[in-house]
Design a protein around this motif. Sequence first.
Motif, PDB file in Angstrom:
ATOM      1  N   GLY A 118      25.990  49.538  43.828  1.00  0.00           N
ATOM      2  CA  GLY A 118      26.394  49.336  45.440  1.00  0.00           C
ATOM      3  C   GLY A 118      27.549  50.045  45.736  1.00  0.00           C
ATOM      4  N   PHE A 119      28.556  49.768  44.814  1.00  0.00           N
ATOM      5  CA  PHE A 119      30.023  50.322  45.154  1.00  0.00           C
ATOM      6  C   PHE A 119      30.702  51.300  44.218  1.00  0.00           C
ATOM      7  CE2 PHE A 119      29.087  45.966  47.440  1.00  0.00           C
ATOM      8  CZ  PHE A 119      29.376  46.243  48.523  1.00  0.00           C
ATOM      9  N   GLY A 120      29.892  51.364  43.491  1.00  0.00           N
ATOM     10  CA  GLY A 120      30.461  52.193  42.084  1.00  0.00           C
ATOM     11  C   GLY A 120      31.817  51.443  41.386  1.00  0.00           C
ATOM     12  N   VAL A 121      32.408  52.122  40.470  1.00  0.00           N
ATOM     13  CA  VAL A 121      33.380  51.272  39.947  1.00  0.00           C
ATOM     14  C   VAL A 121      34.933  51.702  40.537  1.00  0.00           C
ATOM     15  CG1 VAL A 121      32.162  51.512  37.692  1.00  0.00           C
ATOM     16  CG2 VAL A 121      33.526  53.249  38.229  1.00  0.00           C
ATOM     17  N   ASP A 122      35.108  52.308  41.620  1.00  0.00           N
ATOM     18  CA  ASP A 122      36.214  52.477  42.244  1.00  0.00           C
ATOM     19  C   ASP A 122      36.777  51.205  42.782  1.00  0.00           C
ATOM     20  OD1 ASP A 122      35.874  55.287  41.936  1.00  0.00           O
ATOM     21  OD2 ASP A 122      35.207  55.375  43.661  1.00  0.00           O
ATOM     22  N   TYR A 123      38.274  50.986  42.746  1.00  0.00           N
ATOM     23  CA  TYR A 123      38.785  49.902  43.193  1.00  0.00           C
ATOM     24  C   TYR A 123      38.908  49.732  44.587  1.00  0.00           C
ATOM     25  CZ  TYR A 123      40.879  48.350  38.506  1.00  0.00           C
ATOM     26  OH  TYR A 123      40.973  48.017  37.368  1.00  0.00           O
ATOM     27  N   ARG A 124      38.737  48.744  45.088  1.00  0.00           N
ATOM     28  CA  ARG A 124      38.422  48.379  46.730  1.00  0.00           C
ATOM     29  C   ARG A 124      39.719  47.555  47.199  1.00  0.00           C
ATOM     30  NH1 ARG A 124      34.141  52.006  48.587  1.00  0.00           N
ATOM     31  NH2 ARG A 124      33.041  52.325  46.596  1.00  0.00           N
ATOM     32  N   TYR A 125      40.261  47.747  48.033  1.00  0.00           N
ATOM     33  CA  TYR A 125      41.290  46.878  48.839  1.00  0.00           C
ATOM     34  C   TYR A 125      40.904  46.545  50.352  1.00  0.00           C
ATOM     35  CZ  TYR A 125      43.149  51.201  50.472  1.00  0.00           C
ATOM     36  OH  TYR A 125      43.208  52.279  50.842  1.00  0.00           O
ATOM     37  N   VAL A 126      41.666  45.683  50.928  1.00  0.00           N
ATOM     38  CA  VAL A 126      41.672  45.426  52.314  1.00  0.00           C
ATOM     39  C   VAL A 126      43.164  45.641  52.938  1.00  0.00           C
ATOM     40  CG1 VAL A 126      39.589  43.761  51.895  1.00  0.00           C
ATOM     41  CG2 VAL A 126      41.915  42.943  51.676  1.00  0.00           C
ATOM     42  N   ASN A 127      42.803  45.514  54.222  1.00  0.00           N
ATOM     43  CA  ASN A 127      43.956  45.564  55.201  1.00  0.00           C
ATOM     44  C   ASN A 127      43.991  44.360  56.076  1.00  0.00           C
ATOM     45  OD1 ASN A 127      44.853  48.453  54.530  1.00  0.00           O
ATOM     46  ND2 ASN A 127      43.105  48.874  55.605  1.00  0.00           N
ATOM     47  N   ALA A 128      45.340  43.741  55.798  1.00  0.00           N
ATOM     48  CA  ALA A 128      45.610  42.630  56.648  1.00  0.00           C
ATOM     49  C   ALA A 128      47.139  42.719  57.141  1.00  0.00           C
ATOM     50  CB  ALA A 128      45.275  41.265  55.954  1.00  0.00           C
ATOM     51  N   ALA A 129      47.410  41.938  58.166  1.00  0.00           N
ATOM     52  CA  ALA A 129      48.873  42.021  58.622  1.00  0.00           C
ATOM     53  C   ALA A 129      49.985  41.781  57.721  1.00  0.00           C
ATOM     54  CB  ALA A 129      49.043  41.149  60.084  1.00  0.00           C
ATOM     55  N   TYR A 130      49.728  40.742  56.700  1.00  0.00           N
ATOM     56  CA  TYR A 130      50.585  40.186  56.006  1.00  0.00           C
ATOM     57  C   TYR A 130      50.380  40.579  54.433  1.00  0.00           C
ATOM     58  CZ  TYR A 130      46.271  37.703  55.027  1.00  0.00           C
ATOM     59  OH  TYR A 130      44.742  37.162  54.803  1.00  0.00           O
ATOM     60  N   VAL A 131      49.591  41.545  54.242  1.00  0.00           N
ATOM     61  CA  VAL A 131      49.279  42.104  52.582  1.00  0.00           C
ATOM     62  C   VAL A 131      50.579  42.636  52.229  1.00  0.00           C
ATOM     63  CG1 VAL A 131      48.296  43.786  51.334  1.00  0.00           C
ATOM     64  CG2 VAL A 131      46.928  42.305  53.096  1.00  0.00           C
ATOM     65  N   ASP A 132      51.408  43.602  53.099  1.00  0.00           N
ATOM     66  CA  ASP A 132      52.425  44.208  52.428  1.00  0.00           C
ATOM     67  C   ASP A 132      53.708  43.747  52.875  1.00  0.00           C
ATOM     68  OD1 ASP A 132      50.905  46.325  51.327  1.00  0.00           O
ATOM     69  OD2 ASP A 132      50.444  47.242  53.254  1.00  0.00           O
ATOM     70  N   ARG A 133      53.780  42.521  53.355  1.00  0.00           N
ATOM     71  CA  ARG A 133      55.038  41.803  53.932  1.00  0.00           C
ATOM     72  C   ARG A 133      55.533  40.486  52.991  1.00  0.00           C
ATOM     73  NH1 ARG A 133      53.859  40.132  59.931  1.00  0.00           N
ATOM     74  NH2 ARG A 133      56.321  39.514  59.723  1.00  0.00           N
TER      75      ARG A 133
END
Length: 290
Positions: A118-133
Amino acid sequence: MLELDLVLNALIAGLLLGGFYAAVTVGISISFGILDIVNIAHPAFVILGSYVAYMANAAFGLDPIVVGVLALPLFYALGAAIYQIYFLSFETRGQESLRGLAFFFGLLFVTEVALILGFGVDYRYVNAAYVDRSLDLGLVQIPLRMLVPCLVSLLMLAVLQLLLTKTFVGCAVTAVAQDPLALQLMGADPTRIRRIAFAVSIATCALAGAFLIVIQPIEPSIGREYIGRVFAICVLGGLGSLPGTLIGAMLLGVVESLTATFYGPSWAPAVAFGLLLITLAVRPAGLFGR
């Protein structure tokens, strides 16, 4: 000063990592520690929870942890269905040991292959306000992508502990592992109670999966990395003890973090499992085992 800086940051990172490990392990503590069901596929359902959070985040921009909370009923229903198949196929025939283990191995690989298709073997990530803080507390830097999952994980464990100790169903879950006949004499159906408990164990995967994809990018086979850890933490803390699960997860997280910081990440698993062996040699029942 530099070494103190490293030690403090490694300790904080280990505690936060331990909070995440506890969320991943709590379902195993219920299914394996209380119900004696060796659900080797548990990490695969955690990854499934990660992909549910990813899809909702990519399509609608929803916070992944909020998605994990919303997905709890869906994963509860999935867990109830899996237990019903397991019960009819193995428990009613007294074949729940090796054949039941093979059933969960099959679920592990089927889930992983389905995600790859369904998604392949590529890495997936999410975006959220606190992810990079992160929080800057002088010597200590606390990444919010670790802090937020840890705090929500502690809340989840607290709720589960209250359910298991303060409600009839929770007490029945503990009783069904000790004396199903006595539970039946009290008017409760042991099979129904086991189904509820197993469904709850799978429901926790929705939140644990959301935590995982907040902490790091994921791909379908990454769940294999956690199979050994979750069973080690479950045994280390004492089978079926949620406080023991939390303490064991924190210990493992701190040991891994300190080892990775000062000796390299390749040594972390060896030192962590060495701690498990030492603990079991001294206390075979685990930290909080009976």
